[in-house]
Design an enzyme around this catalytic site. Structure first.
Site, PDB file in Angstrom:
ATOM      1  N   GLY A  78       0.790  -1.228   0.000  1.00 17.53           N
ATOM      2  CA  GLY A  78       0.000   0.000   0.000  1.00 17.53           C
ATOM      3  C   GLY A  78       0.818   1.272   0.000  1.00 17.53           C
ATOM      4  O   GLY A  78       0.271   2.370  -0.043  1.00 17.53           O
ATOM      5  N   HIS A  79       2.148   1.170   0.023  1.00 19.17           N
ATOM      6  CA  HIS A  79       3.007   2.362   0.132  1.00 19.17           C
ATOM      7  C   HIS A  79       4.173   2.248  -0.832  1.00 19.17           C
ATOM      8  O   HIS A  79       5.292   1.989  -0.398  1.00 19.17           O
ATOM      9  CB  HIS A  79       3.521   2.493   1.563  1.00 19.17           C
ATOM     10  CG  HIS A  79       4.029   3.847   1.909  1.00 19.17           C
ATOM     11  ND1 HIS A  79       5.310   4.257   1.667  1.00 19.17           N
ATOM     12  CD2 HIS A  79       3.422   4.898   2.496  1.00 19.17           C
ATOM     13  CE1 HIS A  79       5.483   5.490   2.112  1.00 19.17           C
ATOM     14  NE2 HIS A  79       4.337   5.899   2.624  1.00 19.17           N
ATOM     15  N   PHE A  80       4.089   2.469  -1.976  1.00 15.73           N
ATOM     16  CA  PHE A  80       2.937   2.735  -2.841  1.00 15.73           C
ATOM     17  C   PHE A  80       2.925   1.649  -3.894  1.00 15.73           C
ATOM     18  O   PHE A  80       3.992   1.263  -4.347  1.00 15.73           O
ATOM     19  CB  PHE A  80       3.070   4.107  -3.487  1.00 15.73           C
ATOM     20  CG  PHE A  80       3.171   5.227  -2.472  1.00 15.73           C
ATOM     21  CD1 PHE A  80       2.037   5.683  -1.818  1.00 15.73           C
ATOM     22  CD2 PHE A  80       4.392   5.795  -2.161  1.00 15.73           C
ATOM     23  CE1 PHE A  80       2.129   6.727  -0.890  1.00 15.73           C
ATOM     24  CE2 PHE A  80       4.489   6.825  -1.237  1.00 15.73           C
ATOM     25  CZ  PHE A  80       3.366   7.297  -0.595  1.00 15.73           C
TER      26      PHE A  80
END
EC number: 4.2.1.59
Length: 160
Positions: A59-61
């Site tokens: 999720g990052h990224f």
């Protein structure tokens, strides 16, 4: 009983098995793989090998994976925790090191999969059960992050 000052000057390393014995962090939150240099009571250099398999990269990224800066600071804090536990020796039994303050954090360059973080921590001050450190994280000798932070060593609470 006071520790022998010359004993603290001995440089040593700490492997992952000993780190796991010394601090409570586990996957996916264990952020230091080994210590390659340590002077008890003074300083340490930890290593974190950053891989695409880190769960935070999902999720990052997703299209441009970057290690979150707060996790770089956490890696420095874990390196410092190992230094504290190793310095205290048997006096650290039944204790846990809690990260309590971060100041002056600066993030200079993204850390990406394939990088190897070198986590340099140096004790600035130690009073009672509070230790203050300066940390610098480097990749290929380039500073990527830095911060000052404090930790407190306390009795470990028994688990129910």
């Amino acid at each position: 009983m006071q520790a022998d000052p010359q004993e603290n000057q001995v440089r040593t390393t700490v492997d992952i098995a000993r780190i796991i014995d010394m601090i409570p962090h586990r996957y996916p939150f264990l952020m230091v793989d080994k210590l390659i240099d340590m002077v008890r009571g003074e300083s340490a250099i930890g290593i974190k090998n950053v891989t695409i398999n880190e769960p935070f990269f999902q999720g990052h990224f997703p299209n441009r994976p970057v290690m979150p800066g707060v996790l770089i600071v956490e890696a420095m804090a874990q390196t410092a925790a190992v230094l504290v536990v190793e310095t205290l020796g048997v006096r650290a039994e039944g204790k846990i090191v809690y990260f309590m303050i971060v100041e002056n954090a600066r993030f200079r360059k993204p850390v990406i999969p394939g990088d190897q973080l070198r986590l340099h921590v140096a004790k600035e001050r130690h009073r009672g059960n509070v230790w203050k450190f300066r940390g610098v994280a480097k990749v290929d000798e380039v500073v990527v992050a830095e911060a000052t932070f404090a930790a407190m060593i306390m009795d470990e609470e028994p688990q129910p």
